[in-house]
Design an enzyme around this catalytic site. Structure first.
Site, PDB file in Angstrom:
ATOM      1  N   LYS A 108      89.228 -28.322  27.900  1.00 47.06           N
ATOM      2  CA  LYS A 108      88.968 -27.103  27.721  1.00 47.06           C
ATOM      3  C   LYS A 108      87.430 -26.792  28.456  1.00 47.06           C
ATOM      4  CE  LYS A 108      87.216 -25.989  23.631  1.00 47.06           C
ATOM      5  NZ  LYS A 108      86.024 -24.605  23.763  1.00 47.06           N
ATOM      6  N   ASN A 109      86.496 -27.409  28.008  1.00 46.41           N
ATOM      7  CA  ASN A 109      85.426 -26.915  28.107  1.00 46.41           C
ATOM      8  C   ASN A 109      84.292 -26.818  29.852  1.00 46.41           C
ATOM      9  OD1 ASN A 109      84.498 -26.263  25.230  1.00 46.41           O
ATOM     10  ND2 ASN A 109      83.813 -28.182  25.406  1.00 46.41           N
ATOM     11  N   CYS A 148      83.523 -19.914  16.964  1.00 47.77           N
ATOM     12  CA  CYS A 148      83.387 -21.195  15.892  1.00 47.77           C
ATOM     13  C   CYS A 148      82.748 -21.007  14.948  1.00 47.77           C
ATOM     14  CB  CYS A 148      83.853 -22.389  16.243  1.00 47.77           C
ATOM     15  SG  CYS A 148      85.367 -23.831  16.904  1.00 47.77           S
ATOM     16  N   ARG A 191      74.371 -19.172  18.209  1.00 46.64           N
ATOM     17  CA  ARG A 191      74.069 -19.921  19.513  1.00 46.64           C
ATOM     18  C   ARG A 191      74.573 -18.407  20.528  1.00 46.64           C
ATOM     19  NH1 ARG A 191      79.900 -22.897  20.518  1.00 46.64           N
ATOM     20  NH2 ARG A 191      80.161 -21.523  19.421  1.00 46.64           N
ATOM     21  N   ASP A 213      79.865 -32.837  19.319  1.00 45.51           N
ATOM     22  CA  ASP A 213      81.999 -32.069  19.252  1.00 45.51           C
ATOM     23  C   ASP A 213      82.835 -33.036  18.837  1.00 45.51           C
ATOM     24  OD1 ASP A 213      81.353 -29.635  20.164  1.00 45.51           O
ATOM     25  OD2 ASP A 213      81.624 -30.095  21.871  1.00 45.51           O
ATOM     26  N   ARG A 251      93.612 -24.568  19.183  1.00 46.46           N
ATOM     27  CA  ARG A 251      92.290 -24.064  20.459  1.00 46.46           C
ATOM     28  C   ARG A 251      92.050 -24.967  20.985  1.00 46.46           C
ATOM     29  NH1 ARG A 251      87.052 -21.698  17.823  1.00 46.46           N
ATOM     30  NH2 ARG A 251      86.795 -21.658  20.408  1.00 46.46           N
TER      31      ARG A 251
END
Length: 418
Positions: free
Chosen positions: A22-23, A117, A122, A305, A397
């Protein structure tokens, strides 16, 4: 909102294939804004966040075809909007990545301050200060970032702290800047390296990706390219922990073991067996693990994560563990839900003290963010009885077809609509 009903206590066994990361996929989709030619991406996962980025890119004028198929095609030859509105950005921080490419190619961008999230602050001040060093005029207006620049200019930028999205945003912006840009204290994550590989295929001139110093020589224009997204290391790590916490035997295929060295090292310290090939990882547990200490760090350290998933494993380990979170200041929200399942955890500041218990008890729990939801699924798999996990839209997600993959490993799990 859907719920997951989990009947725990079953050792997971079998093989599963890692999805695309995903990232990595999200910034690579956004990179399509840097050219009017077609970008073809293989192995883009089917996720809520990917759908969100598609919606944002469609709004800007990018045509996107092939979602849910082997290849996703993106073409940004008819950009008609330069604003990323709040309603499309509020649910996902990665949306801010359109700022650099829009500014670099079109000279202007208006992007809502990002959401995502609720795991801590951030801020994007590092992005904005760097763009100003490259000659952009940046202002904040009613929750939006407005940036303008006739053409960005190369600059030497030193980040105060490592930032993945900041590194990616500036790296993309610099590909079309005038001159050479040097990013110091850059993020070293594999997803940054993978984005650089795509950009170089598009005609960019990037050196040093994967190290703290990245050099980008700007080009007059970029062209189309084809690229395969790297495997998702967090999904892979989650299935590794699932094998350990259930005393199972799981092999994750089509992954990159070297991206998970910190996780693998800690799992071996707990006493489980970890075997690797060039593209697979096998984890074998016997239902008993030893407590180990964890301290999160940017890559190549132990990933934030993976912290929630590992805390769940430590909650049933023999002995005690100390887990220190150094990346985000509010990433222990899963603790209260684990306490409901019988875990013995005390949080002091950014440190969690975990005393292992013989077993977790099933209970209804509620997900608060993406990785917390994964940790609660793991807890449900390990607990005796039936656990209900609510708000699994967080899970959707970042995990592709997770209940189908777990079913394939023998888990008792089903999705139920509220």
């Amino acid at each position: 909102m859907d719920r997951l009903i989990i009947r725990g206590g079953v050792p997971l066994r079998g093989q599963v294939e890692a999805a695309g990361a995903k990232n990595a996929a999200l910034p690579e989709m956004v990179a399509s804004l840097l050219t009017g030619e077609s970008i073809r991406l293989h192995r883009v996962p089917q996720l809520g966040d990917v759908k969100t980025i598609i919606g944002l890119l469609n709004h800007l004028g990018v045509s996107v075809e092939g979602y849910g198929q082997e290849t996703l095609s993106l073409r940004a030859d008819r950009i008609g909007q330069f604003e990323a509105p709040y309603q499309l950005v509020k649910t996902m921080r990665a949306s801010v990545l359109v700022l650099g490419p829009l500014l670099a190619r079109f000279g202007r961008a208006r992007v809502s301050l990002p959401g995502g999230c609720a795991i801590g602050q951030r801020p994007i001040n590092l992005h904005l200060a760097a763009l100003e060093k490259m000659g952009a005029t940046v202002s904040l207006d009613a929750g939006y970032v407005e940036a303008k620049a006739p053409r960005l200019k190369g600059a030497r930028i030193t980040f105060d702290g490592q930032t993945v999205t900041g590194t990616e945003n500036l790296m993309m912006a610099a590909t079309l800047a005038d001159g050479i840009t040097v990013l110091e204290n850059a993020a070293c994550e594999p997803e940054v390296t993978d984005l650089a590989a795509l950009l170089n295929r598009m005609g960019a001139r990037i050196e040093g990706a994967g190290t703290p110093t990245i050099s980008i020589e700007g080009a007059p224009h970029l062209h189309g390219a084809e690229h395969e997204v790297i495997p998702d290391r967090v999904e892979t790590g989650t299935f590794m922990v699932a094998a350990a916490i259930t005393g199972g035997d799981v092999t994750v295929n089509r992954c990159v073991p070297c991206h998970l060295e910190a996780v693998t090292e800690k799992l071996r310290e707990t006493g489980v067996l970890v075997e690797e090939t060039d593209c697979s990882i096998r984890v074998v547990g016997d239902g008993q693990v030893q407590g180990v200490n964890i301290r999160t760090h940017p890559y190549p350290g132990f990933a934030t994560d993976m912290q929630a998933q590992f805390m769940t494993l430590m909650s049933i380990a023999q002995g005690s563990s100390v887990i220190t979170e150094t990346v985000f200041e509010n990433r222990f929200m899963h603790v209260n839900e684990l306490l409901r399942m019988g875990a013995d955890i005390k949080v002091v500041g950014n440190t969690a003290f975990v005393n292992g218990v013989p077993a977790l008890s099933s209970a209804p729990v509620m997900a608060t963010d993406l990785r917390a939801s994964a940790s609660l699924v793991l807890a449900g798999l390990a607990a005796q009885g039936i656990t209900t996990v609510s708000r699994v839209y967080h899970l959707d997600r970042g995990y592709e077809f997770i209940e189908q993959k777990l079913l394939g490993l023998g888990a008792g799990i089903e999705r139920v609509a509220e």
